[in-house]
Motif scaffolding. Structure first.
Motif, PDB file in Angstrom:
ATOM      1  N   VAL A 124      -3.845   3.681  -1.768  1.00 37.15           N
ATOM      2  CA  VAL A 124      -4.042   2.700  -2.836  1.00 37.15           C
ATOM      3  C   VAL A 124      -3.319   1.409  -2.478  1.00 37.15           C
ATOM      4  N   ARG A 125      -3.812   0.313  -3.039  1.00 39.31           N
ATOM      5  CA  ARG A 125      -3.116  -0.966  -2.940  1.00 39.31           C
ATOM      6  C   ARG A 125      -2.149  -1.034  -4.113  1.00 39.31           C
ATOM      7  N   THR A 126      -0.865  -1.083  -3.848  1.00 33.39           N
ATOM      8  CA  THR A 126       0.132  -1.073  -4.926  1.00 33.39           C
ATOM      9  C   THR A 126       0.182  -2.398  -5.678  1.00 33.39           C
TER      10      THR A 126
ATOM     11  N   HIS B 293       9.111   0.124  -1.953  1.00 37.02           N
ATOM     12  CA  HIS B 293       7.796  -0.449  -1.643  1.00 37.02           C
ATOM     13  C   HIS B 293       6.824  -0.285  -2.806  1.00 37.02           C
ATOM     14  N   LEU B 294       6.856   0.871  -3.470  1.00 40.20           N
ATOM     15  CA  LEU B 294       5.987   1.072  -4.633  1.00 40.20           C
ATOM     16  C   LEU B 294       6.379   0.119  -5.752  1.00 40.20           C
ATOM     17  N   ASP B 295       7.662  -0.007  -6.008  1.00 43.96           N
ATOM     18  CA  ASP B 295       8.147  -0.856  -7.093  1.00 43.96           C
ATOM     19  C   ASP B 295       7.764  -2.322  -6.867  1.00 43.96           C
TER      20      ASP B 295
ATOM     21  N   TRP C 189       0.826  -1.197   0.000  1.00 46.15           N
ATOM     22  CA  TRP C 189       0.000   0.000   0.000  1.00 46.15           C
ATOM     23  C   TRP C 189       0.865   1.254   0.000  1.00 46.15           C
ATOM     24  N   LEU C 190       0.275   2.347  -0.479  1.00 43.36           N
ATOM     25  CA  LEU C 190       0.921   3.657  -0.450  1.00 43.36           C
ATOM     26  C   LEU C 190      -0.162   4.671  -0.102  1.00 43.36           C
ATOM     27  N   ALA C 191       0.142   5.570   0.817  1.00 39.98           N
ATOM     28  CA  ALA C 191      -0.841   6.557   1.271  1.00 39.98           C
ATOM     29  C   ALA C 191      -0.284   7.960   1.103  1.00 39.98           C
ATOM     30  N   VAL C 192      -1.168   8.885   0.781  1.00 39.97           N
ATOM     31  CA  VAL C 192      -0.816  10.298   0.667  1.00 39.97           C
ATOM     32  C   VAL C 192      -1.797  11.072   1.538  1.00 39.97           C
ATOM     33  N   ARG C 193      -1.272  11.724   2.583  1.00 37.44           N
ATOM     34  CA  ARG C 193      -2.119  12.494   3.493  1.00 37.44           C
ATOM     35  C   ARG C 193      -1.948  13.976   3.213  1.00 37.44           C
ATOM     36  N   GLY C 194      -3.044  14.619   2.879  1.00 38.91           N
ATOM     37  CA  GLY C 194      -3.034  16.063   2.656  1.00 38.91           C
ATOM     38  C   GLY C 194      -3.378  16.786   3.939  1.00 38.91           C
ATOM     39  N   LEU C 195      -3.811  18.015   3.807  1.00 43.63           N
ATOM     40  CA  LEU C 195      -4.146  18.826   4.976  1.00 43.63           C
ATOM     41  C   LEU C 195      -5.391  18.302   5.685  1.00 43.63           C
TER      42      LEU C 195
END
Length: 196
Positions: free
Chosen positions: A109-111, A153-155, A97-103
């Motif tokens: 997403v599941r990579t 991890h993404l790769d 998984w990869l996460a992007v936290r904004g304000l």
């Protein structure tokens, strides 16, 4: 049987959403294994820029003798707006998984279940990832260049998605990014060895 049901059957139901609204196995929180190490510095810069602008506007008002509560509130709102605009997204990754936290919120997403990866070029380039559940994240690819562990991890997830036949779009941006990260890593190694 539709495409989404087929994917769920093939991947053992991993596409289901958890009660928290995040993709993955229900009840599995997902340990953070990699994070953007430059995020704190960028967040501090956003705060300093906002405070600097708000302070300069307030000092100008004080110097003119026209400061009052409504004007001070207006300068505070402008300063906070600048902080919100400059606030960097916080990128973390874990096993598949990869996460992007904004304000205000976090997207994940599941990579290993990615269906699409594309690079959006504009004033600031963005890497856009989408998985089979329709989840989408967007972030600056420089984050991956600066944090090789995030890229790793993404790769790994991307390779799994490609092997399972899910990821059909995105080979070119990922290949270019991999070349860039490899050359940056080699340059760093040479610099640390004193050979550059």
């Amino acid at each position: 049987m539709g495409r989404r049901q087929t994917l769920r059957a093939r991947h053992g139901g991993y596409v289901r959403r958890t009660h928290a609204g995040k993709p993955g196995k229900p009840g599995a929180p997902g340990r953070v294994l990699a994070r953007d190490l430059g995020w704190r510095r960028e967040a501090r810069s956003a705060w300093w820029c906002g405070l600097g602008l708000g302070g300069a506007l307030l000092l100008a008002d004080v110097a003119r003798g026209s400061v009052n509560w409504p004007r001070g509130g207006c300068w505070t709102v402008i300063a906070m707006t600048l902080v919100a605009v400059l606030w960097p997204p916080y990128v973390t990754a874990g096993e598949n998984w990869l996460a992007v936290r904004g304000l205000l919120r976090e997207r994940r997403v599941r990579t290993d279940l990615l269906t699409r990866v594309r690079r959006s070029d504009g004033m600031s380039p963005r890497l856009v990832l989408r998985d089979v559940a329709g989840n989408r994240v967007e972030f600056d690819p420089k984050v991956l260049t600066a944090n090789p562990l995030l890229w790793h991890h993404l790769d790994r997830g991307v390779r799994r998605a490609r092997e399972s036949g899910l990821l059909r779009e995105g080979a070119m941006p990922l290949g270019a990014l991999a070349d860039r990260i490899d050359s940056e890593g080699a340059r760093r190694l040479l610099r640390s060895a004193g050979l550059e």
